[in-house]
Design a protein around this motif. Structure first.
Motif, PDB file in Angstrom:
ATOM      1  N   SER A 182       0.828  -1.217   0.000  1.00 41.85           N
ATOM      2  CA  SER A 182       0.000   0.000   0.000  1.00 41.85           C
ATOM      3  C   SER A 182       0.854   1.255   0.000  1.00 41.85           C
ATOM      4  N   VAL A 183       1.952   1.210   0.715  1.00 34.98           N
ATOM      5  CA  VAL A 183       2.826   2.383   0.832  1.00 34.98           C
ATOM      6  C   VAL A 183       3.719   2.524  -0.394  1.00 34.98           C
ATOM      7  N   LEU A 184       4.245   1.412  -0.900  1.00 35.13           N
ATOM      8  CA  LEU A 184       5.247   1.477  -1.964  1.00 35.13           C
ATOM      9  C   LEU A 184       4.656   1.581  -3.367  1.00 35.13           C
ATOM     10  N   GLU A 185       3.507   0.972  -3.581  1.00 33.26           N
ATOM     11  CA  GLU A 185       2.992   0.870  -4.952  1.00 33.26           C
ATOM     12  C   GLU A 185       2.827   2.214  -5.653  1.00 33.26           C
ATOM     13  N   LEU A 228      10.433 -15.546 -20.683  1.00 37.71           N
ATOM     14  CA  LEU A 228      11.504 -15.473 -19.695  1.00 37.71           C
ATOM     15  C   LEU A 228      11.529 -16.773 -18.910  1.00 37.71           C
ATOM     16  N   LYS A 229      12.644 -17.427 -18.913  1.00 41.30           N
ATOM     17  CA  LYS A 229      12.764 -18.736 -18.279  1.00 41.30           C
ATOM     18  C   LYS A 229      12.850 -18.590 -16.763  1.00 41.30           C
ATOM     19  N   GLY A 230      11.819 -19.120 -16.067  1.00 37.98           N
ATOM     20  CA  GLY A 230      11.801 -19.098 -14.600  1.00 37.98           C
ATOM     21  C   GLY A 230      11.975 -17.715 -14.013  1.00 37.98           C
ATOM     22  N   TYR A 231      11.244 -16.724 -14.564  1.00 37.70           N
ATOM     23  CA  TYR A 231      11.487 -15.326 -14.176  1.00 37.70           C
ATOM     24  C   TYR A 231      11.406 -15.095 -12.676  1.00 37.70           C
ATOM     25  N   PHE A 232      10.296 -15.478 -12.050  1.00 35.19           N
ATOM     26  CA  PHE A 232      10.098 -15.159 -10.638  1.00 35.19           C
ATOM     27  C   PHE A 232      11.150 -15.810  -9.739  1.00 35.19           C
ATOM     28  N   ASP A 233      11.727 -16.917 -10.206  1.00 34.30           N
ATOM     29  CA  ASP A 233      12.723 -17.621  -9.392  1.00 34.30           C
ATOM     30  C   ASP A 233      14.149 -17.163  -9.653  1.00 34.30           C
ATOM     31  N   ARG A 243      17.062  -1.265  -7.711  1.00 37.55           N
ATOM     32  CA  ARG A 243      15.941  -0.586  -8.373  1.00 37.55           C
ATOM     33  C   ARG A 243      14.942  -0.058  -7.345  1.00 37.55           C
ATOM     34  N   VAL A 244      14.746  -0.807  -6.274  1.00 40.31           N
ATOM     35  CA  VAL A 244      13.852  -0.326  -5.214  1.00 40.31           C
ATOM     36  C   VAL A 244      14.419   0.953  -4.608  1.00 40.31           C
ATOM     37  N   LEU A 288       7.206  -6.165  -7.032  1.00 39.96           N
ATOM     38  CA  LEU A 288       8.652  -6.256  -7.226  1.00 39.96           C
ATOM     39  C   LEU A 288       8.989  -6.769  -8.624  1.00 39.96           C
ATOM     40  N   SER A 289       8.171  -7.676  -9.144  1.00 38.37           N
ATOM     41  CA  SER A 289       8.434  -8.181 -10.496  1.00 38.37           C
ATOM     42  C   SER A 289       8.263  -7.077 -11.531  1.00 38.37           C
ATOM     43  N   ASN A 290       7.287  -6.203 -11.341  1.00 37.50           N
ATOM     44  CA  ASN A 290       7.106  -5.068 -12.252  1.00 37.50           C
ATOM     45  C   ASN A 290       8.228  -4.055 -12.102  1.00 37.50           C
TER      46      ASN A 290
END
Length: 486
Positions: A182-185, A228-233, A243-244, A288-290
């Motif tokens: 809620s705070v970061l988005e 993308l191969k296994g992106y989230f992992d 980036r954050v 985080l993925s975005n």
């Protein structure tokens, strides 16, 4: 086709916001320009806010999806105008505010979900909500909060006989992650590229499909179908945190994000700590993925490539094969720099104007200027129908129809823009499933033949109220024709 993005509403309008503590003009360490907003802004900060932006309700209306418990109208005004350096400090107090945590629990409760490693369900957490919220707020304030391990389960892949991992955090961790989101988005949403549609407020699969359709009809028929191969992992933690930090400078918030990335994973009796990736199933993972893929979005925008992305699933639409090859080269270069891998067999360039092979995107198959549900989407619906219409099912036909109709309506709502033959064939197949049940109850053996079709014709099922996909398609076509006439 122009897509709305928050950035476009105030592009070029930048102003710094000066935060001071009440009773401490200029701050104990002197005047500091930060990404936080107080109830007593300086005259300079007020002067920096355009008159139009300060009108009551306008800013809130533009950010209606932002959580009011975390984002006041003054904070949203600062977000629109921009803070110096684009970096925000002093965010942890918004996270540990009890009203933010309560709002986060409301969303966790709505999503339901299973218990984590501690065995506490959402209902159990809700019974002592006040105590839980107070305890979480105190732990976050004191810096003693620590996330627990993520429980890993394996769920079937759509249309496949394979399993994929899903992480289930504890309810208390889901609440804190919800407050964090809620705070970061809004900080990141402000500048996300317009061609990203996955897990974003006010956007969804249908918007992405409309964009693909519009580009396709405009002549962008050469498609880079990327995977993308296994992106989230495989997202590198250090690069993601970098980036954050482009938006967040609150050390305690950054430490929480890192703690979630390094949460232990409990799979049966085996426990380990992941070195890359974000756990699928965690509340923060979609954001985080975005965040990690946004630089790719921005690079494509700057180079004029028409890319449409939904989470880690994306296509680049081009007018010529040469343009498509250049776009794929850019994608390859960026993914290599970002520590990601394109699947060598699934990433390809296709001419979508040709009859074959076409490409799949968000459940649809596009080929030869037409689209219909991809094979996996059809298989998933048929698996659902088979489960409901086993020949040994003892329910009345009326009960079976009542169970089938919501599934069929939901499927139609998403795939209604498919070719007509899709719906007529499915209707025939579903009616045959129901005829097989009736045949078995009549003590007959073998397959349904002409006798059953005559005994239980299509009209029989229509009178029972069975939802017809073909009839829904015909009705939609009639409405569309009437709109064109007027």
């Amino acid at each position: 086709m122009r897509m709305w993005s928050p950035k476009s509403r105030w592009a070029g309008v930048r102003a710094s916001v000066v935060a001071t503590k009440p009773g401490n003009a200029g701050g104990a360490k002197g005047r500091r320009e930060v990404g936080s907003v107080t109830d007593r802004p300086t005259d300079e900060a007020l002067a920096a806010v355009p008159e139009r932006a300060t009108q009551a309700g306008e800013v809130r209306a533009r950010w209606a999806w932002a959580e009011p418990a975390a984002w006041t109208e003054r904070m949203l005004t600062a977000l629109e105008n921009g803070v110096k350096g684009g970096v925000w400090f002093s965010l942890i107090d918004k996270v540990y505010a009890e009203r933010t945590l309560r709002a986060a629990f409301t969303r966790v409760e709505a999503n339901a979900g299973a218990a984590g490693v501690d065995g506490e369900s959402v209902a159990q957490f809700a019974r002592h909500l006040d105590a839980h919220v107070a305890a979480l707020s105190q732990e976050l304030r004191a810096g003693t909060y620590r996330p627990q391990a993520v429980r890993r389960v394996w769920i079937p892949k759509a249309g496949k006989h394979e399993l994929r991992p899903l992480g289930i955090p504890t309810v208390r961790d889901r609440v804190v992650q919800g407050a964090m989101r809620s705070v970061l988005e809004p900080l990141f949403e402000r500048d996300f590229a317009a061609q990203s549609y996955g897990f974003r407020p006010g956007r969804g699969c249908k918007d992405a499909l409309r964009r693909v359709d519009a580009l396709w009809q405009a002549g962008y028929t050469w498609v880079v179908d990327a995977d993308l191969k296994g992106y989230f992992d495989t997202i590198p933690h250090d690069a993601l945190m970098a980036r954050v930090r482009t938006k967040v400078a609150d050390g305690r918030v950054l430490a929480l994000v890192e703690a979630y990335l390094h949460q232990h994973v409990l799979d049966g009796l085996r426990e380990w700590t992941p070195e890359t990736g974000t756990p699928q199933g965690a509340v923060l993972s979609p954001l985080l993925s975005n965040v990690y893929l946004d630089p790719l979005d921005q690079r494509m925008v700057q180079s004029g490539v028409q890319m449409v992305r939904y989470a880690d699933d994306f296509v680049c639409l081009c007018r010529t094969r040469e343009d498509a090859e250049a776009a794929l080269a850019q994608v390859r270069a960026w993914t290599a720099e970002a520590g990601l891998t394109l699947h060598p067999e699934k990433t390809r360039i296709v001419d979508a104007a040709a009859a074959a092979p076409g490409f799949d995107f968000l459940g649809y198959h596009f080929s030869g200027g037409r689209k219909w549900p991809r094979a996996k989407s059809l298989a998933k619906l048929k698996d659902t129908v088979r489960e409901l219409t086993r020949r040994t099912n003892g329910q009345s036909l009326e009960a079976l129809v009542a169970a089938l109709n919501p599934k069929l309506r939901g499927w139609w709502a998403y795939f209604q823009h498919s070719l007509r033959f899709t719906f007529t064939r499915l209707d025939q197949w579903i009616r045959q499933r129901l005829r097989s049940i009736l045949r078995r109850r009549a003590k007959r053996h073998g397959l349904c033949r002409g006798r059953e079709n005559a005994e239980w014709p299509n009209r029989f099922f229509a009178e029972l109220g069975l939802y017809s996909l073909a009839a829904a398609h015909a009705h939609a076509c009639q409405l569309s024709a009437l709109r064109r006439r007027h």
